[in-house]
Design a protein around this motif. Structure first.
Motif, mmCIF file in Angstrom:
data_model
loop_
_atom_site.group_PDB
_atom_site.id
_atom_site.type_symbol
_atom_site.label_atom_id
_atom_site.label_comp_id
_atom_site.label_asym_id
_atom_site.label_seq_id
_atom_site.Cartn_x
_atom_site.Cartn_y
_atom_site.Cartn_z
ATOM 1 N N LYS A 161 11.824 -4.492 -6.365
ATOM 2 C CA LYS A 161 10.376 -4.342 -6.567
ATOM 3 C C LYS A 161 9.612 -5.426 -5.794
ATOM 4 O O LYS A 161 8.611 -5.161 -5.135
ATOM 5 N N LYS A 162 10.148 -6.634 -5.857
ATOM 6 C CA LYS A 162 9.500 -7.756 -5.169
ATOM 7 C C LYS A 162 9.500 -7.524 -3.649
ATOM 8 O O LYS A 162 8.490 -7.670 -2.973
ATOM 9 N N LEU A 163 10.673 -7.167 -3.124
ATOM 10 C CA LEU A 163 10.797 -6.969 -1.681
ATOM 11 C C LEU A 163 9.916 -5.820 -1.197
ATOM 12 O O LEU A 163 9.246 -5.925 -0.165
ATOM 13 N N ALA A 164 9.903 -4.742 -1.974
ATOM 14 C CA ALA A 164 9.085 -3.586 -1.584
ATOM 15 C C ALA A 164 7.608 -3.986 -1.564
ATOM 16 O O ALA A 164 6.859 -3.591 -0.658
ATOM 17 N N GLY A 165 7.212 -4.790 -2.550
ATOM 18 C CA GLY A 165 5.827 -5.257 -2.605
ATOM 19 C C GLY A 165 5.472 -6.081 -1.377
ATOM 20 O O GLY A 165 4.398 -5.905 -0.776
ATOM 21 N N ILE A 166 6.374 -6.965 -0.975
ATOM 22 C CA ILE A 166 6.127 -7.808 0.216
ATOM 23 C C ILE A 166 6.027 -6.937 1.470
ATOM 24 O O ILE A 166 5.130 -7.105 2.305
ATOM 25 N N LEU A 167 6.933 -5.979 1.584
ATOM 26 C CA LEU A 167 6.922 -5.106 2.766
ATOM 27 C C LEU A 167 5.645 -4.253 2.807
ATOM 28 O O LEU A 167 5.087 -4.007 3.880
ATOM 29 N N ALA A 168 5.178 -3.826 1.624
ATOM 30 C CA ALA A 168 3.942 -3.029 1.563
ATOM 31 C C ALA A 168 2.742 -3.887 1.967
ATOM 32 O O ALA A 168 1.856 -3.449 2.709
ATOM 33 N N GLU A 169 2.734 -5.119 1.472
ATOM 34 C CA GLU A 169 1.639 -6.049 1.781
ATOM 35 C C GLU A 169 1.530 -6.270 3.284
ATOM 36 O O GLU A 169 0.451 -6.277 3.866
ATOM 37 N N LYS A 170 2.681 -6.425 3.934
ATOM 38 C CA LYS A 170 2.708 -6.618 5.394
ATOM 39 C C LYS A 170 2.094 -5.430 6.126
ATOM 40 O O LYS A 170 1.613 -5.553 7.245
ATOM 41 N N LEU A 171 2.161 -4.264 5.491
ATOM 42 C CA LEU A 171 1.590 -3.061 6.109
ATOM 43 C C LEU A 171 0.113 -2.901 5.773
ATOM 44 O O LEU A 171 -0.541 -1.965 6.229
ATOM 45 N N GLY A 172 -0.372 -3.776 4.878
ATOM 46 C CA GLY A 172 -1.754 -3.654 4.410
ATOM 47 C C GLY A 172 -1.892 -2.521 3.400
ATOM 48 O O GLY A 172 -2.961 -1.934 3.244
ATOM 49 N N GLN A 173 -0.797 -2.168 2.734
ATOM 50 C CA GLN A 173 -0.819 -1.061 1.765
ATOM 51 C C GLN A 173 -0.880 -1.589 0.337
ATOM 52 O O GLN A 173 -0.559 -2.753 0.088
ATOM 53 N N LYS A 174 -1.193 -0.665 -0.585
ATOM 54 C CA LYS A 174 -1.265 -1.009 -2.006
ATOM 55 C C LYS A 174 0.108 -1.418 -2.534
ATOM 56 O O LYS A 174 1.066 -0.632 -2.475
ATOM 57 N N THR A 175 0.225 -2.647 -3.055
ATOM 58 C CA THR A 175 1.544 -3.095 -3.516
ATOM 59 C C THR A 175 1.889 -2.533 -4.895
ATOM 60 O O THR A 175 3.039 -2.585 -5.311
ATOM 61 N N THR A 176 0.886 -1.980 -5.590
ATOM 62 C CA THR A 176 1.158 -1.434 -6.925
ATOM 63 C C THR A 176 1.861 -0.078 -6.853
ATOM 64 O O THR A 176 2.341 0.423 -7.857
ATOM 65 N N PHE A 177 1.916 0.512 -5.670
ATOM 66 C CA PHE A 177 2.552 1.823 -5.499
ATOM 67 C C PHE A 177 3.955 1.841 -6.122
ATOM 68 O O PHE A 177 4.330 2.779 -6.808
ATOM 69 N N PHE A 178 4.704 0.779 -5.870
ATOM 70 C CA PHE A 178 6.111 0.768 -6.329
ATOM 71 C C PHE A 178 6.209 0.578 -7.840
ATOM 72 O O PHE A 178 7.061 1.174 -8.482
ATOM 73 N N GLU A 179 5.316 -0.272 -8.378
ATOM 74 C CA GLU A 179 5.323 -0.448 -9.835
ATOM 75 C C GLU A 179 4.993 0.865 -10.531
ATOM 76 O O GLU A 179 5.553 1.192 -11.570
ATOM 77 N N GLU A 180 4.086 1.631 -9.917
ATOM 78 C CA GLU A 180 3.670 2.890 -10.547
ATOM 79 C C GLU A 180 4.700 3.995 -10.381
ATOM 80 O O GLU A 180 4.886 4.822 -11.270
ATOM 81 N N ASN A 181 5.366 4.028 -9.243
ATOM 82 C CA ASN A 181 6.219 5.195 -8.942
ATOM 83 C C ASN A 181 7.723 4.958 -8.984
ATOM 84 O O ASN A 181 8.487 5.909 -9.165
ATOM 85 N N CYS A 182 8.160 3.720 -8.774
ATOM 86 C CA CYS A 182 9.609 3.463 -8.737
ATOM 87 C C CYS A 182 10.045 2.745 -10.007
ATOM 88 O O CYS A 182 10.429 1.568 -9.964
ATOM 89 N N LEU A 183 9.956 3.441 -11.119
ATOM 90 C CA LEU A 183 10.381 2.821 -12.372
ATOM 91 C C LEU A 183 11.903 2.682 -12.352
ATOM 92 O O LEU A 183 12.593 3.511 -11.739
#
Ligand SMILES: O=C(O)CCC(=O)C(=O)O
Ligand SMILES: [Fe+2]
Length: 261
Positions: free
Chosen positions: A92-114
């Motif tokens: 979850k942490k890594l996905a959030g960092i990778l999303a941030e680098k793309l300028g994307q919403k980092t909450t996407f993974f918390e919401e969808n990848c339970l």
């Protein structure tokens, strides 16, 4: 977590149970009284029609929701649960960092990848007498966002870099993080899903464990910018992969979802 190397003893108990039971007759996972659902066990490549398509390995592919206290295998379940909980947080942490680098919403993974949408796969690669002709695991990409992989000290994992197969140095103290197909589509090809395979070993048995960081089946994968992929749900992706494997003997994967396809 047992650590020398992780899982060796618990995996041996589990896989020895399958070979003990399957030695002289055909039996189902239920008959072995293993703690996992039907369909979670694979030996080789069921769709293979020639030696070249065969994976010389067996695996349990288990939805996280099915890892619960399981009688005779409770030590295995708790080892798996402990591993999964640790790597779930990391994914979850890594996905959030990778999303941030793309300028994307980092909450996407918390919401969808339970964690309940994710999978754990325990792989066993027995020594292979015709090592050069057969793969331990056929070349493939993973159909998830991220894979967190642990391998023992034997080695055999290779990945494609600059169009060449590179061996990954085995280190049981380290985790390997692979980008999967969904991250490639979601990032519009900024991150690339890595092609990987396992080569066989003529004398040594090998174990590995993979945690697949996945969204729920209804999650729609799309990029906010004009994307080279059409939007698709994870369910649709899985169904297409399965249909291709059945029909063609191999996965096609993301090229099926290219808008120019
Ligand atoms: O055993 C390995 O090192 C790789 C396993 C793998 O790629 C998988 O389970 O998808
Ligand atoms: Fe893989």
């Amino acid at each position: 977590m047992d650590s020398d190397p992780p899982f060796r003893q618990t995996y041996k108990t589990l896989f020895d149970k399958t070979s003990e039971e399957t030695c002289n007759k055909v039996v189902t996972v239920e008959e072995c009284e293993l703690p996992f659902p039907a369909g979670s066990y694979r030996w080789g490549t069921p769709s293979a029609t020639c030696l070249k398509q065969l994976s010389w390995s067996e695996a349990f592919h288990i939805p996280m929701t099915d890892i619960s206290d399981s009688g005779a295998f409770s030590s295995l379940s708790s080892t798996m649960e402990q591993f999964a909980t640790t790597v779930a947080g990391l994914a979850k942490k890594l996905a959030g960092i990778l999303a941030e680098k793309l300028g994307q919403k980092t909450t996407f993974f918390e919401e969808n990848c339970l964690p309940s949408a994710c999978y754990l796969r325990m792989n066993r690669y027995p020594p292979c007498p015709f090592s050069l002709e057969v793969h331990g695991l056929m070349p493939h990409t993973d159909s998830d966002f991220l894979t967190i992989l642990h391998q023992d000290e034997v080695g055999g994992l290779q990945l494609v870099k600059d169009e060449k197969w590179i061996s990954v140095k085995p280190n049981p103290e380290a985790l390997i993080i692979n980008i999967g197909d969904l991250f490639q589509a979601w990032s519009n090809d900024v991150y690339k899903s890595v092609q990987h395979r396992v080569v066989t070993n003529p004398t040594m048995e090998r174990f590995s464990t993979a945690y697949f960081f996945c969204p729920s089946y209804d999650t729609v994968i799309q990029n906010s910018e004009p994307s080279i992929y059409r939007k698709f749900s994870f369910r649709e992706y899985r169904q297409q992969v399965q249909a291709d494997v059945q029909k063609l003997g191999h996965k096609v994967g993301l090229p099926r979802f290219l808008l120019s396809h």
